[in-house]
Write a protein that holds these residues in place. Sequence first.
Motif, PDB file in Angstrom:
ATOM      1  N   ALA A 123       5.456  -3.129 -10.087  1.00  0.00           N
ATOM      2  CA  ALA A 123       6.345  -2.552 -11.100  1.00  0.00           C
ATOM      3  C   ALA A 123       6.608  -1.075 -10.830  1.00  0.00           C
ATOM      4  O   ALA A 123       7.662  -0.546 -11.210  1.00  0.00           O
ATOM      5  N   SER A 124       5.683  -0.403 -10.148  1.00  0.00           N
ATOM      6  CA  SER A 124       5.865   1.023  -9.833  1.00  0.00           C
ATOM      7  C   SER A 124       6.766   1.242  -8.631  1.00  0.00           C
ATOM      8  O   SER A 124       7.039   2.388  -8.260  1.00  0.00           O
ATOM      9  N   GLY A 125       7.232   0.144  -8.003  1.00  0.00           N
ATOM     10  CA  GLY A 125       8.163   0.262  -6.892  1.00  0.00           C
ATOM     11  C   GLY A 125       7.597  -0.096  -5.540  1.00  0.00           C
ATOM     12  O   GLY A 125       8.305  -0.023  -4.523  1.00  0.00           O
ATOM     13  N   ILE A 126       6.350  -0.508  -5.484  1.00  0.00           N
ATOM     14  CA  ILE A 126       5.714  -0.884  -4.218  1.00  0.00           C
ATOM     15  C   ILE A 126       6.041  -2.344  -3.909  1.00  0.00           C
ATOM     16  O   ILE A 126       6.076  -3.184  -4.807  1.00  0.00           O
ATOM     17  N   SER A 127       6.278  -2.653  -2.644  1.00  0.00           N
ATOM     18  CA  SER A 127       6.622  -4.024  -2.263  1.00  0.00           C
ATOM     19  C   SER A 127       5.438  -4.968  -2.453  1.00  0.00           C
ATOM     20  O   SER A 127       4.288  -4.530  -2.561  1.00  0.00           O
ATOM     21  N   PHE A 128       5.752  -6.266  -2.471  1.00  0.00           N
ATOM     22  CA  PHE A 128       4.715  -7.280  -2.686  1.00  0.00           C
ATOM     23  C   PHE A 128       3.604  -7.165  -1.640  1.00  0.00           C
ATOM     24  O   PHE A 128       2.420  -7.136  -1.975  1.00  0.00           O
ATOM     25  N   HIS A 129       3.979  -7.106  -0.373  1.00  0.00           N
ATOM     26  CA  HIS A 129       2.984  -7.100   0.704  1.00  0.00           C
ATOM     27  C   HIS A 129       2.178  -5.800   0.714  1.00  0.00           C
ATOM     28  O   HIS A 129       0.971  -5.823   0.957  1.00  0.00           O
ATOM     29  N   ALA A 130       2.839  -4.679   0.434  1.00  0.00           N
ATOM     30  CA  ALA A 130       2.121  -3.406   0.368  1.00  0.00           C
ATOM     31  C   ALA A 130       1.153  -3.390  -0.805  1.00  0.00           C
ATOM     32  O   ALA A 130       0.024  -2.888  -0.699  1.00  0.00           O
ATOM     33  N   ALA A 131       1.569  -3.978  -1.942  1.00  0.00           N
ATOM     34  CA  ALA A 131       0.702  -4.046  -3.124  1.00  0.00           C
ATOM     35  C   ALA A 131      -0.513  -4.924  -2.852  1.00  0.00           C
ATOM     36  O   ALA A 131      -1.634  -4.606  -3.262  1.00  0.00           O
ATOM     37  N   ALA A 132      -0.297  -6.055  -2.146  1.00  0.00           N
ATOM     38  CA  ALA A 132      -1.409  -6.941  -1.791  1.00  0.00           C
ATOM     39  C   ALA A 132      -2.402  -6.219  -0.880  1.00  0.00           C
ATOM     40  O   ALA A 132      -3.622  -6.342  -1.044  1.00  0.00           O
ATOM     41  N   ASN A 133      -1.875  -5.453   0.078  1.00  0.00           N
ATOM     42  CA  ASN A 133      -2.723  -4.689   0.989  1.00  0.00           C
ATOM     43  C   ASN A 133      -3.545  -3.654   0.228  1.00  0.00           C
ATOM     44  O   ASN A 133      -4.752  -3.488   0.464  1.00  0.00           O
ATOM     45  N   LEU A 134      -2.903  -2.943  -0.718  1.00  0.00           N
ATOM     46  CA  LEU A 134      -3.598  -1.928  -1.504  1.00  0.00           C
ATOM     47  C   LEU A 134      -4.662  -2.546  -2.407  1.00  0.00           C
ATOM     48  O   LEU A 134      -5.751  -1.989  -2.571  1.00  0.00           O
ATOM     49  N   LYS A 135      -4.354  -3.703  -2.975  1.00  0.00           N
ATOM     50  CA  LYS A 135      -5.355  -4.389  -3.811  1.00  0.00           C
ATOM     51  C   LYS A 135      -6.566  -4.785  -2.966  1.00  0.00           C
ATOM     52  O   LYS A 135      -7.714  -4.708  -3.423  1.00  0.00           O
ATOM     53  N   GLY A 136      -6.317  -5.201  -1.714  1.00  0.00           N
ATOM     54  CA  GLY A 136      -7.420  -5.531  -0.817  1.00  0.00           C
ATOM     55  C   GLY A 136      -8.299  -4.334  -0.514  1.00  0.00           C
ATOM     56  O   GLY A 136      -9.523  -4.450  -0.417  1.00  0.00           O
ATOM     57  N   ILE A 137      -7.671  -3.153  -0.362  1.00  0.00           N
ATOM     58  CA  ILE A 137      -8.444  -1.922  -0.147  1.00  0.00           C
ATOM     59  C   ILE A 137      -9.268  -1.594  -1.386  1.00  0.00           C
ATOM     60  O   ILE A 137     -10.451  -1.251  -1.299  1.00  0.00           O
TER      61      ILE A 137
END
Length: 512
Positions: A262-276
């Motif tokens: 919702a903040s503008g980050i793409s799906f794949h980038a958000a998934a990567n950040l959640k993994g971190i």
Amino acid sequence: MEQHQPNNLILRGTVLLTLSSLIIKILSAVYRIPFQNLVGNTGFYIYQQVYPLYGLGMTFALSGFPVFISKKVAEQPSIEKKYLIGRDYCYVLVILGIGLFLLIEGSAGFLARLMGDQQLIHLIQNVGWMYLLMPFLASGRGFYQGLFDMKKTSYSQLVEQTVRVIVIILAAYWAKKTSSSLYQAGSWAMLGGTFGGLAALPFFLKTFIKDFSHLQVKLRWSRLIDLAKPLFTEGLLFCLNAALLILLQLVDSFTFRNALQASGISFHAAANLKGIYDRGQPLVQLGLVVTNSLATSFLPELVKSRQTTNFRDFQQKVRNLFQVALLFALAAAGGMSILMPQINWLLFNDSLGSLTLAVNSLMIPLATLVILDNVLLQSQDQKLRVVLIIGTMILIKLVLNYPLVFYFGIVGGAAASDLALLAASLFGGYLVTEIGFSYLKNGNWRKYLAIIVPMIVVVKIVSWLMELIIVPNRFNNIYVLVAAILCGVGIFVGLGVKYKLLNLKTIKKNLG
């Protein structure tokens, strides 16, 4: 001599159960590190999104319900009644397990949509199978613990978790070797709980097939309803208290990645950040090992002490429990925070998100306070207050998680967990004041600072000096960490003994 033999058996059984529980806690934290190394941040995100649904079931089968059932079995006056109540609680849990299985299987699509990732459906469905085994594992363990036979519980726990971890690591290795879908790897990993449960089931088959089935007393629905009431109040409370971190992770599963997108980050980038972000979970679990061990060993003693000794002695035992557990938790959080770049790089092959993981490590002392508040209140049979503390934690996390992640990214999620636990610990500190002790008023905070601050300074200086000497790479961080930790432990123990907050004989007695 005849009286000492049963006591010795009970003591040995308790030590065995405590040791196996400690091994399981370490194992359940450590396996995530090679798993993440094999599947990467996105694969770790996929697994961690669904893990809380399994984690709750694991809590039901490993600790929550078995503790409650063992208490009820131990209270029965005859062996026939012990078998009867064990059988009947098994039936109650079978009804619960089937209901949860159908709920999870039927709502998998809905839950995946709420998590914002439709590809998680098969992972969620694979979690459900484990709930069909939960009733037999929980009732079997609780029954034998109630008979003071800890061997079956201990061995079954070790077998279940070992098989589960092997399946999870093999699934990750297979996915990497064959370049298979990470969702497929996650789906197989989620079946690890089912395979582990099947491996543990033989420990209790004789009990269900021969012993329980031959009881002459017929099953009555009215009795099951009467048994279900305390199971879903007191028993569920044991489960929730053992699943504090899992409950916070469950909120993350439904809000964290959605807020990032919702903040503008793409799906794949958000998934990567959640993994971190999820890298912090095994680190916090390891930091809480000492706390959980102390809490487990002290709870029976607190209950006994409150019933048999004067109030002042009881207060002193409570003060010792909070003092030692909180001091170790503060040391773990302080050391992790300072050394997080090196820890992150060594364990996960890069230092991404080190600030977030450092903020996340503050959960260790805060969760320690909440766990100990609940242990103290449970020893006083204050069930409602425990519910209020856990409810406060969940509510604050729910309210803060989405906006903090939306505006501040993954560090916002860590801050939301810290604030939720802070609110719960402050509320808990207020509620336990009536029992005669509160860390809000007389918690030795100046002495804690006098120990932890010098320790942190020394750890930072040693790590900085080591990095000047050695070539920086992933595995050379081992030398940095060993040198810094050894120096930190020396300062921590020395100052702890000096300020009389550490009594090594008492710690050894309660951990062993």
